[in-house]
Structure formats: structure tokens, C-alpha cells
Scaffold this motif. Structure first.
Motif, PDB file in Angstrom:
ATOM      1  N   LEU A  41       0.829  -1.202   0.000  1.00 29.20           N
ATOM      2  CA  LEU A  41       0.000   0.000   0.000  1.00 29.20           C
ATOM      3  C   LEU A  41       0.865   1.254   0.000  1.00 29.20           C
ATOM      4  O   LEU A  41       1.639   1.496   0.931  1.00 29.20           O
ATOM      5  CB  LEU A  41      -0.874   0.022   1.255  1.00 29.20           C
ATOM      6  N   THR A  42       0.723   2.043  -1.044  1.00 29.72           N
ATOM      7  CA  THR A  42       1.362   3.353  -1.095  1.00 29.72           C
ATOM      8  C   THR A  42       0.624   4.201  -2.125  1.00 29.72           C
ATOM      9  O   THR A  42      -0.284   3.715  -2.803  1.00 29.72           O
ATOM     10  CB  THR A  42       2.862   3.249  -1.430  1.00 29.72           C
ATOM     11  N   SER A  43       1.008   5.450  -2.250  1.00 31.15           N
ATOM     12  CA  SER A  43       0.335   6.346  -3.200  1.00 31.15           C
ATOM     13  C   SER A  43       0.555   5.868  -4.627  1.00 31.15           C
ATOM     14  O   SER A  43       1.608   5.310  -4.959  1.00 31.15           O
ATOM     15  CB  SER A  43       0.869   7.768  -3.045  1.00 31.15           C
ATOM     16  N   ALA A  44      -0.425   6.109  -5.481  1.00 27.06           N
ATOM     17  CA  ALA A  44      -0.357   5.631  -6.861  1.00 27.06           C
ATOM     18  C   ALA A  44       0.879   6.154  -7.581  1.00 27.06           C
ATOM     19  O   ALA A  44       1.545   5.412  -8.319  1.00 27.06           O
ATOM     20  CB  ALA A  44      -1.627   6.048  -7.610  1.00 27.06           C
ATOM     21  N   TYR A  45       1.220   7.436  -7.365  1.00 27.81           N
ATOM     22  CA  TYR A  45       2.385   7.996  -8.062  1.00 27.81           C
ATOM     23  C   TYR A  45       3.699   7.432  -7.516  1.00 27.81           C
ATOM     24  O   TYR A  45       4.722   7.455  -8.198  1.00 27.81           O
ATOM     25  CB  TYR A  45       2.389   9.526  -7.959  1.00 27.81           C
ATOM     26  N   HIS A  46       3.681   6.921  -6.286  1.00 29.74           N
ATOM     27  CA  HIS A  46       4.880   6.393  -5.632  1.00 29.74           C
ATOM     28  C   HIS A  46       5.059   4.892  -5.871  1.00 29.74           C
ATOM     29  O   HIS A  46       6.148   4.352  -5.680  1.00 29.74           O
ATOM     30  CB  HIS A  46       4.780   6.663  -4.123  1.00 29.74           C
ATOM     31  N   MET A  47       3.999   4.219  -6.309  1.00 34.97           N
ATOM     32  CA  MET A  47       4.019   2.773  -6.455  1.00 34.97           C
ATOM     33  C   MET A  47       5.126   2.260  -7.401  1.00 34.97           C
ATOM     34  O   MET A  47       5.807   1.283  -7.064  1.00 34.97           O
ATOM     35  CB  MET A  47       2.654   2.271  -6.912  1.00 34.97           C
ATOM     36  N   PRO A  48       5.341   2.847  -8.592  1.00 35.39           N
ATOM     37  CA  PRO A  48       6.377   2.303  -9.469  1.00 35.39           C
ATOM     38  C   PRO A  48       7.755   2.261  -8.816  1.00 35.39           C
ATOM     39  O   PRO A  48       8.483   1.264  -8.953  1.00 35.39           O
ATOM     40  CB  PRO A  48       6.357   3.265 -10.669  1.00 35.39           C
ATOM     41  N   ARG A  49       8.129   3.309  -8.093  1.00 35.37           N
ATOM     42  CA  ARG A  49       9.449   3.345  -7.453  1.00 35.37           C
ATOM     43  C   ARG A  49       9.540   2.318  -6.330  1.00 35.37           C
ATOM     44  O   ARG A  49      10.513   1.580  -6.231  1.00 35.37           O
ATOM     45  CB  ARG A  49       9.735   4.750  -6.927  1.00 35.37           C
ATOM     46  N   ALA A  50       8.516   2.265  -5.485  1.00 36.41           N
ATOM     47  CA  ALA A  50       8.530   1.324  -4.367  1.00 36.41           C
ATOM     48  C   ALA A  50       8.516  -0.123  -4.866  1.00 36.41           C
ATOM     49  O   ALA A  50       9.266  -0.974  -4.372  1.00 36.41           O
ATOM     50  CB  ALA A  50       7.334   1.582  -3.467  1.00 36.41           C
ATOM     51  N   LEU A  51       7.696  -0.389  -5.852  1.00 37.58           N
ATOM     52  CA  LEU A  51       7.548  -1.749  -6.355  1.00 37.58           C
ATOM     53  C   LEU A  51       8.833  -2.242  -7.009  1.00 37.58           C
ATOM     54  O   LEU A  51       9.226  -3.407  -6.848  1.00 37.58           O
ATOM     55  CB  LEU A  51       6.387  -1.815  -7.347  1.00 37.58           C
ATOM     56  N   SER A  52       9.505  -1.357  -7.743  1.00 38.85           N
ATOM     57  CA  SER A  52      10.746  -1.759  -8.408  1.00 38.85           C
ATOM     58  C   SER A  52      11.809  -2.175  -7.396  1.00 38.85           C
ATOM     59  O   SER A  52      12.592  -3.096  -7.651  1.00 38.85           O
ATOM     60  CB  SER A  52      11.270  -0.616  -9.289  1.00 38.85           C
ATOM     61  N   LEU A 108      12.953  11.331 -10.763  1.00 36.12           N
ATOM     62  CA  LEU A 108      14.345  11.508 -10.411  1.00 36.12           C
ATOM     63  C   LEU A 108      14.821  10.440  -9.430  1.00 36.12           C
ATOM     64  O   LEU A 108      15.959   9.959  -9.506  1.00 36.12           O
ATOM     65  CB  LEU A 108      14.568  12.902  -9.792  1.00 36.12           C
ATOM     66  N   GLY A 109      13.928  10.037  -8.510  1.00 34.66           N
ATOM     67  CA  GLY A 109      14.261   8.980  -7.570  1.00 34.66           C
ATOM     68  C   GLY A 109      14.524   7.665  -8.273  1.00 34.66           C
ATOM     69  O   GLY A 109      15.486   6.954  -7.952  1.00 34.66           O
ATOM     70  N   MET A 110      13.692   7.320  -9.241  1.00 35.64           N
ATOM     71  CA  MET A 110      13.897   6.089  -9.999  1.00 35.64           C
ATOM     72  C   MET A 110      15.191   6.130 -10.792  1.00 35.64           C
ATOM     73  O   MET A 110      15.919   5.144 -10.883  1.00 35.64           O
ATOM     74  CB  MET A 110      12.696   5.831 -10.924  1.00 35.64           C
ATOM     75  N   ALA A 111      15.492   7.313 -11.355  1.00 30.94           N
ATOM     76  CA  ALA A 111      16.736   7.464 -12.104  1.00 30.94           C
ATOM     77  C   ALA A 111      17.946   7.312 -11.185  1.00 30.94           C
ATOM     78  O   ALA A 111      18.944   6.668 -11.549  1.00 30.94           O
ATOM     79  CB  ALA A 111      16.763   8.833 -12.786  1.00 30.94           C
ATOM     80  N   ALA A 112      17.842   7.870  -9.972  1.00 28.45           N
ATOM     81  CA  ALA A 112      18.947   7.773  -9.020  1.00 28.45           C
ATOM     82  C   ALA A 112      19.194   6.329  -8.606  1.00 28.45           C
ATOM     83  O   ALA A 112      20.343   5.905  -8.463  1.00 28.45           O
ATOM     84  CB  ALA A 112      18.648   8.631  -7.789  1.00 28.45           C
ATOM     85  N   TYR A 113      18.121   5.546  -8.415  1.00 27.91           N
ATOM     86  CA  TYR A 113      18.283   4.147  -8.031  1.00 27.91           C
ATOM     87  C   TYR A 113      18.926   3.342  -9.148  1.00 27.91           C
ATOM     88  O   TYR A 113      19.643   2.371  -8.894  1.00 27.91           O
ATOM     89  CB  TYR A 113      16.930   3.538  -7.673  1.00 27.91           C
TER      90      TYR A 113
END
Length: 255
Positions: A190-201, A246-251
């Protein structure tokens, strides 16, 4: 040191920060007599802020993130071993608030619904940024999250706190240890829809079987005349979307 470096870098990359930095640079240029440079900076920051303040721009950015995992009803969710709720949803329990409030998102409210609908027998709450409570006691975000869930009548013993993490990457790191210790391989995230791709990856790298349950969608598909007018709410949505991208790019650059 790396945590604080990337935290500062991320804050400086936000549109509001870039706008203020640009204005400061233009003032410096004017002070140095570089009028042409000052005008170029001001024009650039005006165009930048205007574009990100248009609903169409924010909608495009947010939709790119939120469309990756569609919304679901609680009744549609497959039962799992656990529910995992990431932080970023409650306000600190400080005056004038006499108890934690879910004022930013709706992650915990949905987690309570899932639990009460017997979708999982256990809830993990994650968030470790510490602060001093109203009586001087040390609290963390996970403390507030647990207290909020207790208000729904959820038993204390089924709520497990992860109280060390300071960001999404650490959420995953410390939760992985807790989940593995409990023998949990499948959970509802469970997280915000816009945050889900980063968390899930990040979670998928740990080989878990994850059921994404995005909440608090911001994308508005309705076309209204107000969508033609730039506004601060839209700029905030653009800021959130850019932070995630930017967070996804940094990871990817610094795994």
C-alpha cells in the motif's frame, strides 16, 4: 553521508527550489551588470514554472506514474500473508493535534479496510524518522501509523512496526528483514499511486510476490475550463511526479 547528500540534491532539484535558485542567480547577474544574462535566466524560469503549473503538464507526468498500476476495490484484492504500508501518510502527533491524523494520503484507512475485510491477518507499517512528542517522548512515523490503526479497533499484536527507515530505499531494506523473519513471501503493498512504481521496483529486487494496491490517485481525466489556468496545486503535482522520476533514475545510477 550518502543519504543526506541525495536528500539535499533531491530537495534542490524540486521546481520551487530551482525557481528560487534561478531568481537568486538573476539578482546576482544584475548586481554584476550582466543584464542580458539576468533576462535570460528570468525568461527561462518563467517558462519552466509556467509549463509545470499547467494542469496538462502535471496530468501527463502524474498519469505516466499512476497508470502503471490501476486502482482496485478492496473486494477485488486477493488475500495475502501480510499488508505492508509505507510511510508518508500521517502528520506528527503534535499540538494542536492530540493524536495522529492521516492528512496527506489514505494509505492507513485502506489498510484498515483490507484487514477488516479479512484480506490479511497482519499489517506492517514503515517509517522511522524520529521526533519528540508532546510530552517529550521519542516517537517515529511508524508509532503514529500504529496508533492511527489502533483507532479502527485493529489489535496491537497484529501491527508490526519498522521504525528505522528514512526513505523508500530504507523502507524496503528494513522491511525485507522483518518480512523474511516472519516467513512472509507474499504481501499487499500500500502506497500512493504515483509512488508505487518506485517502491515496487525496489521490492521486486528482493524476490517477493507483491500485490500492488495504489491509493490516493491525483490524475484527473476530466477536461474542465479550469484546466487551462496555471495554479499552485498543479505545480505541487508536477513536483511530486518529478521527485519520483528523479528517484527512480537515481536508483538506476546508484543501485
Amino acid at each position: 553521508m550518502g543519504f543526506y547528500f541525495f536528500k539535499i540534491l533531491l530537495e534542490l532539484s524540486r521546481p520551487w527550489s530551482l525557481i528560487l535558485i534561478s531568481y537568486a542567480l538573476s539578482v546576482w547577474a544584475l548586481h554584476k551588470g550582466k543584464n542580458r544574462l539576468a533576462k535570460m535566466i528570468l525568461v527561462a524560469v518563467f517558462i519552466f514554472s509556467l509549463v509545470l503549473s499547467f494542469p496538462f503538464s502535471a496530468s501527463t507526468l502524474i498519469s505516466f506514474l499512476e497508470s502503471q498500476h490501476p486502482a482496485q476495490r478492496v473486494s477485488q484484492v486477493t488475500p495475502a500473508q501480510a499488508i505492508v504500508v509505507l510511510g508518508g501518510t500521517v502528520s506528527n502527533s503534535l499540538p494542536p493535534r492530540i493524536e495522529p491524523e492521516e492528512t496527506r494520503e489514505s494509505r492507513l484507512s485502506i489498510a484498515a479496510k483490507l484487514f477488516l475485510n479479512k484480506k490479511s491477518p497482519i499489517i506492517f507499517v514503515s517509517g522511522g524518522v524520529p521526533y519528540s512528542g508532546p510530552r517529550g517522548e521519542l516517537r517515529t512515523e511508524s508509532t503514529d501509523m500504529k496508533e492511527y490503526l489502533l483507532g479502527f479497533g485493529i489489535p496491537s499484536e497484529v501491527i508490526i512496526e519498522e521504525k528505522q527507515s528514512r526513505n523508500t530505499k530504507e523502507n524496503v531494506e528494513y522491511l525485507t528483514n522483518l518480512l523474511e523473519a516472519q516467513g512472509i513471501q507474499q504481501f499487499i503493498l500500500l502506497t500512493s499511486a504515483y509512488h508505487m512504481p518506485r517502491a515496487l521496483s525496489l521490492f521486486k529486487k528482493q524476490k517477493f510476490d507483491i500485490i500492488p494496491f495504489p491509493v490516493s490517485f491525483r490524475h484527473d481525466a476530466d477536461i474542465k475550463w479550469q484546466n487551462l489556468i496555471p495554479n499552485l496545486v498543479t505545480l505541487d503535482n508536477s513536483t511530486l511526479a518529478l521527485k519520483e522520476i528523479l528517484g527512480m533514475a537515481a536508483y538506476r545510477l546508484f543501485p
